[in-house]
Write an enzyme that holds these catalytic residues in place. Sequence first.
Site, PDB file in Angstrom:
ATOM      1  N   LYS A  38     -14.305   0.776  -4.087  1.00  0.00           N
ATOM      2  CA  LYS A  38     -15.107   1.159  -2.967  1.00  0.00           C
ATOM      3  C   LYS A  38     -16.491   1.840  -3.465  1.00  0.00           C
ATOM      4  O   LYS A  38     -17.457   1.703  -3.079  1.00  0.00           O
ATOM      5  CB  LYS A  38     -14.576   1.774  -1.624  1.00  0.00           C
ATOM      6  CG  LYS A  38     -13.751   1.657  -0.381  1.00  0.00           C
ATOM      7  CD  LYS A  38     -13.171   2.367   0.254  1.00  0.00           C
ATOM      8  CE  LYS A  38     -11.914   1.506   2.108  1.00  0.00           C
ATOM      9  NZ  LYS A  38     -11.267   2.247   2.260  1.00  0.00           N
ATOM     10  N   HIS A  89       6.894 -26.261  -1.449  1.00  0.00           N
ATOM     11  CA  HIS A  89       6.370 -27.768  -2.370  1.00  0.00           C
ATOM     12  C   HIS A  89       5.443 -27.738  -2.950  1.00  0.00           C
ATOM     13  O   HIS A  89       4.414 -28.055  -3.195  1.00  0.00           O
ATOM     14  CB  HIS A  89       6.171 -28.528  -1.259  1.00  0.00           C
ATOM     15  CG  HIS A  89       7.463 -28.739  -0.438  1.00  0.00           C
ATOM     16  ND1 HIS A  89       6.866 -30.616  -0.739  1.00  0.00           N
ATOM     17  CD2 HIS A  89       7.839 -28.606   0.893  1.00  0.00           C
ATOM     18  CE1 HIS A  89       8.500 -30.593   0.548  1.00  0.00           C
ATOM     19  NE2 HIS A  89       9.098 -29.689   1.019  1.00  0.00           N
ATOM     20  N   GLU A 138       0.657  -0.752   0.105  1.00  0.00           N
ATOM     21  CA  GLU A 138       0.094   0.197  -0.008  1.00  0.00           C
ATOM     22  C   GLU A 138       1.002   1.122  -0.028  1.00  0.00           C
ATOM     23  O   GLU A 138       0.427   2.487  -0.517  1.00  0.00           O
ATOM     24  CB  GLU A 138      -0.519   0.368   0.928  1.00  0.00           C
ATOM     25  CG  GLU A 138      -2.387   0.098   0.619  1.00  0.00           C
ATOM     26  CD  GLU A 138      -3.397  -0.167   1.969  1.00  0.00           C
ATOM     27  OE1 GLU A 138      -2.912   0.465   2.720  1.00  0.00           O
ATOM     28  OE2 GLU A 138      -4.919  -0.689   1.809  1.00  0.00           O
TER      29      GLU A 138
HETATM   30  O1  PA5 Z   1      -2.965   1.761   5.966  1.00  0.00           O
HETATM   31  C1  PA5 Z   1      -4.213   2.202   5.643  1.00  0.00           C
HETATM   32  O2  PA5 Z   1      -4.385   3.247   5.785  1.00  0.00           O
HETATM   33  C2  PA5 Z   1      -5.266   0.861   5.323  1.00  0.00           C
HETATM   34  O3  PA5 Z   1      -5.059   0.237   5.584  1.00  0.00           O
HETATM   35  C3  PA5 Z   1      -6.254   1.453   6.040  1.00  0.00           C
HETATM   36  O4  PA5 Z   1      -6.242   0.458   7.581  1.00  0.00           O
HETATM   37  C4  PA5 Z   1      -7.342   0.351   6.499  1.00  0.00           C
HETATM   38  O5  PA5 Z   1      -8.114   0.462   4.903  1.00  0.00           O
HETATM   39  C5  PA5 Z   1      -8.680  -0.353   7.017  1.00  0.00           C
HETATM   40  O6  PA5 Z   1      -8.694   1.539   7.593  1.00  0.00           O
HETATM   41  P1  PA5 Z   1      -9.737   2.289   8.740  1.00  0.00           P
HETATM   42  O7  PA5 Z   1      -9.120   2.136   9.470  1.00  0.00           O
HETATM   43  O8  PA5 Z   1      -9.900   3.872   8.587  1.00  0.00           O
HETATM   44  O9  PA5 Z   1     -11.070   1.295   8.876  1.00  0.00           O
END
Ligand code: PA5
Length: 445
Positions: A416, A302, A281
């Site tokens: 989303k 494996h 990310e």
């Molecule tokens: O690293 C990030 O920002 C994301 O992976 C969030 O942690 C994830 O989308 C969850 O978001 P939230 O804590 O707003 O529910």
Amino acid sequence: MQTVTFDSAHIHPFVSPDEFTAVRQEAFTAQQSLFRATCRGNDFLGWLDLPLQADFAGIRQAAEELRACARYLVVIGIGGSYLGARAVIEALSSSFRHPDGEGMQVLFAGHHIGEDYYAELLDFLADKSFALCVISKSGTTTEPAIAFRLLKAYLEQQVGRDEARRRIVAVTDAARGALHDLAQQEGYRTFAIPDNVGGRFSLLTPVGLLPIAAAGFDAEALLAGAAAMRSLCTDCPDNPALRYAAARTALYRKGYSVEILANFHTKLHYVTEWWKQLFGESEGKEHRGIFPAGADFTTDLHSMGQYIQQGPRTLMETVISVSSPCRRMAIPHDPGNLDRLNFLAGMRVDEVNKMAELGTRIAHIDGGVPNMAFRLPELNAHTLGQLFYLFELACGISGCMLGVNPFDQPGVEDYKNNMFALLGKPGYEQASRDIKIKLENSGTL
Ligand code: PA5
């Protein structure tokens, strides 16, 4: 102090020593830009100092109170709001849980939209005493919101609204979001996630520390380990985070675009999952970035071993192993030797694992896969704290060297938006019409 070590010797001959020296210099500049807050995304650098600041007293008290009122804790969150806690809890728990142990038994929810899972979870909790820790920084993420709605209603039905209130803790933004408002309205105990700490860098906030403490593990040792790694990295320009970031960046520039993080310890599976999210990310944007893949060895040798050994040469591999397992177990002698295994009799299981690791690394390097390696002296909260901080810093440095903002995730919104349009969420009317036309034109509707 028992320190996590990093070995980059086997990125050569894929990268020459001179090339590596030059990239390390760049990595040093990138590290400085983080600590001086001159990098892209510099409003999200709070994680750098979390090991020095975390106020643990409130977390300890909340964990004790949760433990006093329930045996199970359902941690509800997704992505950065659950993976860190899960990684630490799974790494420190027995592989076969002891339901009578000191800490709470932690279950996870809100990390997918699986109807069967929720039906089975409620079945499982039917005769158990449980509490809920709901975690969402934005407070509006659909997956945990659905899970919380289901579990909150179930808990209220089991113990009544007042007792449910006592058993629910919310970890969210200090001032905004649906979860913040709901928690205020219902009077839940609440912990705030600092504004300048993004989800995947939030392990050392209540997001990770509260579930870890409730599970009975030493969250303060985790913080101390992270603080020790922070001081190692700030004092030494040739620190392991910087060298790791430089090594993987040098390899990426040579065309190695996939990094496999391969652990040689079964309890590190979720550390790998957390690492995948952290790097994926943070780096994967603007059509750039190393693809982070995970493997559990020897299990996946494996299944994926053939591809790693002889598939396209775009892979680099980073191994994590633990020097000394917590437990000892030797392979017994068998007089019949029908399985022809007596050559291993008397050896510890881990000695075999270590030879598997060495043999694998040699084979992969010979096969054209550059290799890096982390070693934890032992698997405990302190060494894990070191490793997590090291990876976070390396990720920040790598992202800066890549030229992206490592602290945002704009691409996550696309699925989303489509999902909300398809579900008819208020405010998505135009998007809903657009997506229907798109589906009709493609013949999918
Ligand atoms: O690293 C990030 O920002 C994301 O992976 C969030 O942690 C994830 O989308 C969850 O978001 P939230 O804590 O707003 O529910």
